[in-house]
Scaffold this motif. Structure first.
Motif, PDB file in Angstrom:
ATOM      1  N   GLY A  52       0.844  -1.197   0.000  1.00 31.25           N
ATOM      2  CA  GLY A  52       0.000   0.000   0.000  1.00 31.25           C
ATOM      3  C   GLY A  52       0.872   1.236   0.000  1.00 31.25           C
ATOM      4  N   HIS A  53       1.508   1.506   1.140  1.00 34.92           N
ATOM      5  CA  HIS A  53       2.429   2.638   1.262  1.00 34.92           C
ATOM      6  C   HIS A  53       3.599   2.462   0.300  1.00 34.92           C
ATOM      7  N   GLU A  54       3.875   3.512  -0.491  1.00 33.51           N
ATOM      8  CA  GLU A  54       4.983   3.493  -1.466  1.00 33.51           C
ATOM      9  C   GLU A  54       4.869   2.305  -2.435  1.00 33.51           C
ATOM     10  N   ALA A  55       3.640   1.970  -2.822  1.00 32.05           N
ATOM     11  CA  ALA A  55       3.419   0.775  -3.652  1.00 32.05           C
ATOM     12  C   ALA A  55       4.173   0.831  -4.977  1.00 32.05           C
ATOM     13  N   GLU A  56       4.161   1.995  -5.643  1.00 25.34           N
ATOM     14  CA  GLU A  56       4.834   2.094  -6.939  1.00 25.34           C
ATOM     15  C   GLU A  56       6.344   1.921  -6.793  1.00 25.34           C
ATOM     16  N   ARG A  57       6.927   2.554  -5.781  1.00 25.35           N
ATOM     17  CA  ARG A  57       8.376   2.414  -5.544  1.00 25.35           C
ATOM     18  C   ARG A  57       8.745   0.957  -5.280  1.00 25.35           C
ATOM     19  N   ILE A  58       7.928   0.292  -4.493  1.00 28.81           N
ATOM     20  CA  ILE A  58       8.214  -1.097  -4.133  1.00 28.81           C
ATOM     21  C   ILE A  58       8.161  -1.988  -5.374  1.00 28.81           C
ATOM     22  N   GLN A  59       7.134  -1.818  -6.185  1.00 24.58           N
ATOM     23  CA  GLN A  59       7.011  -2.647  -7.381  1.00 24.58           C
ATOM     24  C   GLN A  59       8.144  -2.368  -8.375  1.00 24.58           C
ATOM     25  N   HIS A  60       8.601  -1.124  -8.408  1.00 26.66           N
ATOM     26  CA  HIS A  60       9.692  -0.769  -9.308  1.00 26.66           C
ATOM     27  C   HIS A  60      11.021  -1.356  -8.822  1.00 26.66           C
TER      28      HIS A  60
END
Length: 201
Positions: A52-60
């Motif tokens: 959830g939190h920082e989801a895009e950064r994590i997936q990247h």
């Protein structure tokens, strides 16, 4: 064979850490990636990581080529861990009747612990029809991951806040698995926790 599904809860804001702890580097990899790689060593049919939190950064930052793996973004993560737990369970129970819940900030659980839990879970799935849970214990204290067996959609609707599944656990048959693994209790929540973790081999 009934292989079941693993759900990794990793959507929190890490307010006590002050940064996205999912991406803190341990031994060359983001902390959350350590947990994902650990889980994928077991013979789960599906592995869902709820973020959830920082989801895009994590997936990247974390790339997992295993076809069993999938991300799930929980837009309601600010409302507590229960929202991620219920979202992950709902997705898993579309296809499975056993779900093993891991926490994304516990990177030091031993592979042997996961394997023993998996084997005990499979055995009980073959012997039982009622819902049950299996929890590993270290020095008689229960920890994670937690196996939920013979569970069904709607069973976790009453779970709220940050208490996780404690209310549901109390109503199910509980089986304990003693392990020699302090990692089942080791959550990395603060900077101090992380600094200590950096010295764990």
């Amino acid at each position: 064979m009934q292989q079941g599904c693993a759900v990794i809860l990793a959507a929190g804001t890490a307010s006590r850490m002050g940064t996205a702890k999912q991406l803190l580097s341990l031994q060359g990899y983001p902390m959350l990636e350590h947990v994902i790689r650990l889980v994928l060593k077991a013979d789960f049919a599906q592995v869902i990581t709820v973020i959830g939190h920082e989801a895009e950064r994590i997936q990247h930052a974390i790339s997992i080529p295993d076809p069993r793996f999938q991300w799930m973004v929980n837009p309601a993560y600010m409302l507590g861990q229960s929202t991620s737990f219920k979202a992950g369970m709902e997705r898993a129970l579309d296809l499975h009747t056993s779900v093993v819940v891991f926490l994304g900030d516990q990177p030091f659980i031993k592979s042997e612990t996961v394997q023993r839990l998996w084997e005990m879970g499979q055995k009980n799935m073959g012997e039982r029809r009622e819902p049950f849970v299996i929890q590993p214990t270290y020095r008689e204290k229960p920890g994670h991951p937690v196996w939920f067996g013979n569970v069904y959609e709607g069973q976790f609707d009453q779970v709220e806040g940050d208490q996780g599944a404690k209310t549901v656990l109390a109503s199910m048959k509980r089986i304990f698995l003693p392990v020699d693994d302090p990692g089942i209790h080791l959550d990395i929540d603060t900077r101090e926790d992380f600094e200590q973790a950096e010295h764990i081999s």
